[in-house]
Write a protein that holds these residues in place. Sequence first.
Motif, PDB file in Angstrom:
ATOM      1  N   ALA A 213       0.835  -1.209   0.000  1.00  0.00           N
ATOM      2  CA  ALA A 213       0.000   0.000   0.000  1.00  0.00           C
ATOM      3  C   ALA A 213       0.866   1.253   0.000  1.00  0.00           C
ATOM      4  O   ALA A 213       2.019   1.246   0.459  1.00  0.00           O
ATOM      5  CB  ALA A 213      -0.919  -0.001   1.220  1.00  0.00           C
ATOM      6  N   TYR A 214       0.273   2.335  -0.514  1.00  0.00           N
ATOM      7  CA  TYR A 214       0.940   3.632  -0.461  1.00  0.00           C
ATOM      8  C   TYR A 214       1.109   4.079   0.985  1.00  0.00           C
ATOM      9  O   TYR A 214       2.142   4.660   1.359  1.00  0.00           O
ATOM     10  CB  TYR A 214       0.119   4.658  -1.255  1.00  0.00           C
ATOM     11  N   GLN A 215       0.103   3.765   1.808  1.00  0.00           N
ATOM     12  CA  GLN A 215       0.160   4.177   3.214  1.00  0.00           C
ATOM     13  C   GLN A 215      -0.661   3.204   4.048  1.00  0.00           C
ATOM     14  O   GLN A 215      -1.703   2.714   3.622  1.00  0.00           O
ATOM     15  CB  GLN A 215      -0.401   5.595   3.375  1.00  0.00           C
TER      16      GLN A 215
ATOM     17  N   ASP B 135      -2.275   2.877   7.974  1.00  0.00           N
ATOM     18  CA  ASP B 135      -2.559   3.468   9.286  1.00  0.00           C
ATOM     19  C   ASP B 135      -2.790   2.351  10.289  1.00  0.00           C
ATOM     20  O   ASP B 135      -3.645   1.478  10.080  1.00  0.00           O
ATOM     21  CB  ASP B 135      -3.815   4.357   9.228  1.00  0.00           C
TER      22      ASP B 135
ATOM     23  N   GLN C  66      -5.271   0.010   8.286  1.00  0.00           N
ATOM     24  CA  GLN C  66      -6.022   0.579   7.169  1.00  0.00           C
ATOM     25  C   GLN C  66      -5.045   0.932   6.062  1.00  0.00           C
ATOM     26  O   GLN C  66      -4.135   1.732   6.257  1.00  0.00           O
ATOM     27  CB  GLN C  66      -6.812   1.800   7.625  1.00  0.00           C
TER      28      GLN C  66
ATOM     29  N   TYR D  82      -4.226   2.115   2.022  1.00  0.00           N
ATOM     30  CA  TYR D  82      -4.746   2.938   0.932  1.00  0.00           C
ATOM     31  C   TYR D  82      -3.985   2.597  -0.348  1.00  0.00           C
ATOM     32  O   TYR D  82      -2.777   2.365  -0.339  1.00  0.00           O
ATOM     33  CB  TYR D  82      -4.583   4.421   1.253  1.00  0.00           C
ATOM     34  N   LYS D  83      -4.755   2.573  -1.468  1.00  0.00           N
ATOM     35  CA  LYS D  83      -4.183   2.254  -2.776  1.00  0.00           C
ATOM     36  C   LYS D  83      -3.371   0.964  -2.666  1.00  0.00           C
ATOM     37  O   LYS D  83      -2.145   0.952  -2.780  1.00  0.00           O
ATOM     38  CB  LYS D  83      -3.324   3.400  -3.293  1.00  0.00           C
ATOM     39  N   THR D  84      -4.112  -0.134  -2.493  1.00  0.00           N
ATOM     40  CA  THR D  84      -3.512  -1.404  -2.086  1.00  0.00           C
ATOM     41  C   THR D  84      -3.515  -2.416  -3.226  1.00  0.00           C
ATOM     42  O   THR D  84      -4.445  -2.467  -4.032  1.00  0.00           O
ATOM     43  CB  THR D  84      -4.291  -1.995  -0.890  1.00  0.00           C
TER      44      THR D  84
ATOM     45  N   GLU E 143      -9.113   0.380  -3.507  1.00  0.00           N
ATOM     46  CA  GLU E 143      -8.906   1.760  -3.064  1.00  0.00           C
ATOM     47  C   GLU E 143      -8.560   1.820  -1.581  1.00  0.00           C
ATOM     48  O   GLU E 143      -7.701   2.592  -1.158  1.00  0.00           O
ATOM     49  CB  GLU E 143     -10.174   2.578  -3.340  1.00  0.00           C
ATOM     50  N   ARG E 144      -9.223   0.943  -0.796  1.00  0.00           N
ATOM     51  CA  ARG E 144      -8.942   0.907   0.641  1.00  0.00           C
ATOM     52  C   ARG E 144      -9.126  -0.516   1.145  1.00  0.00           C
ATOM     53  O   ARG E 144     -10.037  -1.233   0.726  1.00  0.00           O
ATOM     54  CB  ARG E 144      -9.893   1.852   1.392  1.00  0.00           C
TER      55      ARG E 144
END
Length: 699
Positions: free
Chosen positions: A113-115, A117, A125, A127-129, A149-150
């Motif tokens: 993922a980009y990020q 959490d 969590q 994002y962009k996975t 997307e998430r």
Amino acid sequence: MRVLSMLFLLLAPVVASAQGAATLVADRVELNGEDQLIASGNVEVLFDGNRLTASQITYDEPSDTLRILGPIVIQANDGTILTADSATLDPRLENGILQSARIVLDQQLQLAAYQIDQRDGRFSQLYKTTATSCRVCGTAPPLWDIRAERVVYDEQEQQIYFSNATLRVKGTPILWLPQMRLPDPDLERSTGLLVPEQRNTTQLGFGVKLPYFITLGDHRDLTITPYLSSETTTLELRYRQAFATGDITVEGAISDDTVVDGNRSYLFAEGTFYLGDSYQLIFDLETVSDKAYLVDYDYADKDRLDSAVQLLRVDDDTLYNARLTYYQTLLDDEDNASLPPIVADISYETSWEPTFGGILRYGTSFDLAYRTDDTDGDDGRDVSRIGADGSWSDSWVLPHGVLAEAQIGLRADVYVVDDDDDFADEDLRVAPTTGFTLRWPLARLGNNGTSHLLEPVVSLSWSDSYGATPPNEDSLRTELDWANLTAASRFAGEDRIETGAQAAAGLQWTRFGAGGVTSTVSFGRIIRQETQDGFTATSGLDGKNSDWLVAGQITAPGGFLIDARSLWDDDDGLTVADSRVAWQNDRVSLGANYVWLGPDADEDRTSTISEWEVDAAFDLNTTWTLEVDGRYDVAADEPISAGMGLEWQNECVTVTVSASRRFTSSSTVDATTTYGISGTIGSFDAGQTTGSTATGCGY
């Protein structure tokens, strides 16, 4: 110099709450003022079973945060691996943000993922996975992946939730889902859709099975499988439940198809319960709407159904067994009413060692065969029996290594017969028996390490029956082999007894080769004083003298096996032959069975049976496996069945294609061809094996 095993003092609040110590290892550790600690160079942090490595960690006391520079690798105590380029986390590694991160679950599924959490040490969590269990080769797309997307990963519930997800194969989108939930690959049971199965038969057409698994707590589950095709609408069910003292399984199906008018169904149930004091309660239930249903839908291949309840107790010297069975025939030429459909039996047996030596055994038993037909004779006869028996046996080693065994016994039975005028309504039968057996094992060791064991055996026995001969409700399918060569009686049950004096003689030679090859050859025959009735013509046991038994076996360390047995009549020659040849190694498994049976009216066989059966499996390479099997009727010169399965498997995908053909047919079952294709995606299937062979880059 590295600073080893240095207590991470600034994490004192964390240490107090977690009942553990955080340990920092780094090439360099320095304090920047009074509220900031910086560790750099090959940094390792060990805390509460978790391990973190990074190039630099900065702990800021006012904000109680860790700023970490990568490459970062976090290995959790449950085996989860998390990597990132940079991160901002709390000291417990439970909350924060990771940039350009990747999670690897159970060494199978990776989520990039980009990020990411982190929340409360439970939720991640993303994002962009991108999620896949396939090997990723540079910038080339993996064999399959899911873009979302998430993504939310619930570590506690072991569930992965995707939003706006697209399944792609080699980079090509093939399926879009707004929401999707998949289990953690380490989760054994989870409610959800299982892998669909495609099935195509000449009777039911092209169809698809969509199984859905439902967990009903820790000890129960239900699987519902709709099966839809152009010729059938079927619902399959399977229910399982585990108890503190046992378990039950219930499975069945109901169908509305074009093959038979009206609904079709079947129900199988089985269970085992341990009642204490070594008692077991065992039951099974089997019922079907029509004779062809199980075969048409490939649920089972049975000639008869048996529903039974059994109470069993077994310990070192005692056996207690009570069983009630209901039979339902699926054969065209057999009637339920005359099977008999209801059979009950109760038996008790115990043994002990008396002071004068040997073993004393005593037993009592009761059995009942009940037919619902009232016709006089075989079709309506009801038989019940109650009896008791006792025996004494002992063995000795005589001079020159001769082994001697002796046995004497007596049994008494009372028979009650209804609906058959050929037998008395009530009758008492008493049967004494005695026997003596000598074995003389002779061993020889050769100069090259080969050893030989030659064992001649001679048995003399006598038994008789006083009282009328009762009807035989036991099986007639007994055959002569090395295991029953020296038995006093070779009938399958208690209704018939071999009478008169008889002698059995046999010779077995075993060679143990120095290279690991073992071969065995056996010969034997029984000679009787009286002609014996009740055995079938191909049992090898009918008449005054038995057939000749000739058997042999060869085994080799390389996985090679030959096993053969035959019976030879003095007048008719060969009456029975069966054999198996098999060989296997790490990549190949080959096997072939051959059976030859002469005509036998007592076994409902009017012509000779001569059949070949072959089975083989080949690991063609690290990813391809081929399996084939078939049966051929040599006597009729026609095939019986044939099948083939081809499987391709790597670390992330398994695809199986199969085809089978049943050539035989009857008034209730038609010849059928079945095609099937199924597949599993690695990490999301309970049957997926961790560490399956990777195909490498290039596939």
